[in-house]
Design a protein around this motif. Structure first.
Motif, PDB file in Angstrom:
ATOM      1  N   SER A   1       3.710   5.704  -5.631  1.00 12.00           N
ATOM      2  CA  SER A   1       3.634   5.811  -7.092  1.00 12.00           C
ATOM      3  C   SER A   1       2.488   6.722  -7.520  1.00 12.00           C
ATOM      4  O   SER A   1       2.591   7.440  -8.509  1.00 12.00           O
ATOM      5  CB  SER A   1       3.508   4.427  -7.722  1.00 12.00           C
ATOM      6  OG  SER A   1       2.290   3.839  -7.371  1.00 12.00           O
ATOM      7  N   GLU A   2       1.393   6.700  -6.750  1.00  6.48           N
ATOM      8  CA  GLU A   2       0.267   7.593  -7.046  1.00  6.48           C
ATOM      9  C   GLU A   2       0.663   9.047  -6.829  1.00  6.48           C
ATOM     10  O   GLU A   2       0.318   9.929  -7.634  1.00  6.48           O
ATOM     11  CB  GLU A   2      -0.908   7.216  -6.133  1.00  6.48           C
ATOM     12  CG  GLU A   2      -2.210   7.834  -6.525  1.00  6.48           C
ATOM     13  CD  GLU A   2      -3.332   7.324  -5.627  1.00  6.48           C
ATOM     14  OE1 GLU A   2      -3.939   8.154  -4.942  1.00  6.48           O
ATOM     15  OE2 GLU A   2      -3.564   6.098  -5.644  1.00  6.48           O
ATOM     16  N   ASN A   3       1.417   9.321  -5.764  1.00  6.17           N
ATOM     17  CA  ASN A   3       1.885  10.677  -5.504  1.00  6.17           C
ATOM     18  C   ASN A   3       2.888  11.131  -6.543  1.00  6.17           C
ATOM     19  O   ASN A   3       2.930  12.293  -6.900  1.00  6.17           O
ATOM     20  CB  ASN A   3       2.497  10.773  -4.110  1.00  6.17           C
ATOM     21  CG  ASN A   3       1.438  10.787  -3.026  1.00  6.17           C
ATOM     22  OD1 ASN A   3       0.274  11.054  -3.281  1.00  6.17           O
ATOM     23  ND2 ASN A   3       1.857  10.466  -1.814  1.00  6.17           N
TER      24      ASN A   3
ATOM     25  N   LEU B   1       2.880  10.314  -9.640  1.00  4.22           N
ATOM     26  CA  LEU B   1       2.159  10.606 -10.873  1.00  4.22           C
ATOM     27  C   LEU B   1       1.416  11.941 -10.808  1.00  4.22           C
ATOM     28  O   LEU B   1       1.224  12.572 -11.841  1.00  4.22           O
ATOM     29  CB  LEU B   1       1.151   9.484 -11.171  1.00  4.22           C
ATOM     30  CG  LEU B   1       1.755   8.134 -11.565  1.00  4.22           C
ATOM     31  CD1 LEU B   1       0.647   7.090 -11.706  1.00  4.22           C
ATOM     32  CD2 LEU B   1       2.548   8.248 -12.850  1.00  4.22           C
ATOM     33  N   THR B   2       1.029  12.387  -9.601  1.00  4.13           N
ATOM     34  CA  THR B   2       0.290  13.643  -9.494  1.00  4.13           C
ATOM     35  C   THR B   2       1.204  14.858  -9.517  1.00  4.13           C
ATOM     36  O   THR B   2       0.755  15.953  -9.758  1.00  4.13           O
ATOM     37  CB  THR B   2      -0.536  13.677  -8.203  1.00  4.13           C
ATOM     38  OG1 THR B   2       0.304  13.503  -7.083  1.00  4.13           O
ATOM     39  CG2 THR B   2      -1.620  12.611  -8.230  1.00  4.13           C
TER      40      THR B   2
ATOM     41  N   GLU C   1       0.827  -1.212   0.000  1.00  4.58           N
ATOM     42  CA  GLU C   1       0.000   0.000   0.000  1.00  4.58           C
ATOM     43  C   GLU C   1       0.858   1.257   0.000  1.00  4.58           C
ATOM     44  O   GLU C   1       0.524   2.242  -0.669  1.00  4.58           O
ATOM     45  CB  GLU C   1      -0.931  -0.007   1.207  1.00  4.58           C
ATOM     46  CG  GLU C   1      -2.050  -1.022   1.091  1.00  4.58           C
ATOM     47  CD  GLU C   1      -2.923  -1.079   2.324  1.00  4.58           C
ATOM     48  OE1 GLU C   1      -2.765  -0.225   3.227  1.00  4.58           O
ATOM     49  OE2 GLU C   1      -3.766  -1.990   2.392  1.00  4.58           O
TER      50      GLU C   1
ATOM     51  N   ASP D   1       2.152   1.702  -3.523  1.00  3.42           N
ATOM     52  CA  ASP D   1       1.087   2.204  -4.390  1.00  3.42           C
ATOM     53  C   ASP D   1       0.824   3.672  -4.135  1.00  3.42           C
ATOM     54  O   ASP D   1       0.631   4.440  -5.081  1.00  3.42           O
ATOM     55  CB  ASP D   1      -0.193   1.390  -4.178  1.00  3.42           C
ATOM     56  CG  ASP D   1      -0.064  -0.037  -4.678  1.00  3.42           C
ATOM     57  OD1 ASP D   1       0.866  -0.322  -5.469  1.00  3.42           O
ATOM     58  OD2 ASP D   1      -0.898  -0.880  -4.269  1.00  3.42           O
ATOM     59  N   LEU D   2       0.800   4.065  -2.873  1.00  5.20           N
ATOM     60  CA  LEU D   2       0.582   5.480  -2.516  1.00  5.20           C
ATOM     61  C   LEU D   2       1.731   6.340  -3.036  1.00  5.20           C
ATOM     62  O   LEU D   2       1.493   7.431  -3.566  1.00  5.20           O
ATOM     63  CB  LEU D   2       0.439   5.616  -1.004  1.00  5.20           C
ATOM     64  CG  LEU D   2       0.076   6.973  -0.474  1.00  5.20           C
ATOM     65  CD1 LEU D   2      -1.302   7.388  -0.968  1.00  5.20           C
ATOM     66  CD2 LEU D   2       0.098   6.971   1.042  1.00  5.20           C
TER      67      LEU D   2
END
Length: 163
Positions: free
Chosen positions: A157-159, A161-162, A151, A154-155
């Protein structure tokens, strides 16, 4: 992270393997010799001892593989790769090894029960169950860490991308 920050844990992982190696090289062969002598005398209980010895020796394979994975995990931490898929895979392998060890001792528990009945030592069954419980605790702990790490990755990689 500094390479020396996990040095104590690496030494601990190494020291965990030494008593098991000593047990497999010195104590268990003596038990096998005594069981062989009893089997030659016609004792059927010796074959139960052989079954338990087989399970103990078989459980050392996943034990040492899990220690190796723990050592690799500590190396990933030293190389600042703690939040990577490599760490998640190492934790998954540790979990699987712990479950394998637990399964092996579950298979051996009836054999331990036979010896406990023969020797009138019910505490022996509790000792056998302690190995199972410890392995399950390690498996659950590794599974929780694996999920948390996944998790976090994933968090992250999500950050990334933003931004």
């Amino acid at each position: 992270m500094k390479n020396g920050s996990t040095f104590f844990l690496k030494i601990s992982v190494f020291l965990l393997g030494i008593p098991v190696l000593g047990l497999c090289l010195f104590l268990l062969p003596q038990l096998a010799i005594k069981a062989t002598e009893e089997a030659q005398k016609g004792s059927e209980l010796a074959y139960v001892v052989f079954g338990i010895l087989f399970v103990v020796y078989a459980s050392t394979i996943p034990f040492y593989f899990a220690l190796y994975q723990a050592f690799k995990l500590l190396q990933y931490i030293d190389k600042n790769k703690a939040f990577s898929e490599l760490s998640v895979r190492a934790l998954k392998k540790i979990k699987n090894c712990a479950l394998t060890i637990s399964g092996l001792y579950v298979v051996a528990l009836p054999l331990v029960f036979i010896i406990a009945e023969w020797d009138d030592a019910p505490g022996l069954v509790l000792v056998g169950m302690a190995f199972i419980g410890a392995s399950i605790v390690i498996a659950v702990f590794a599974a929780v860490l694996q999920r948390l790490l996944k998790e976090a990755i994933d968090l992250k990689s999500e950050n990334d991308l933003t931004v």
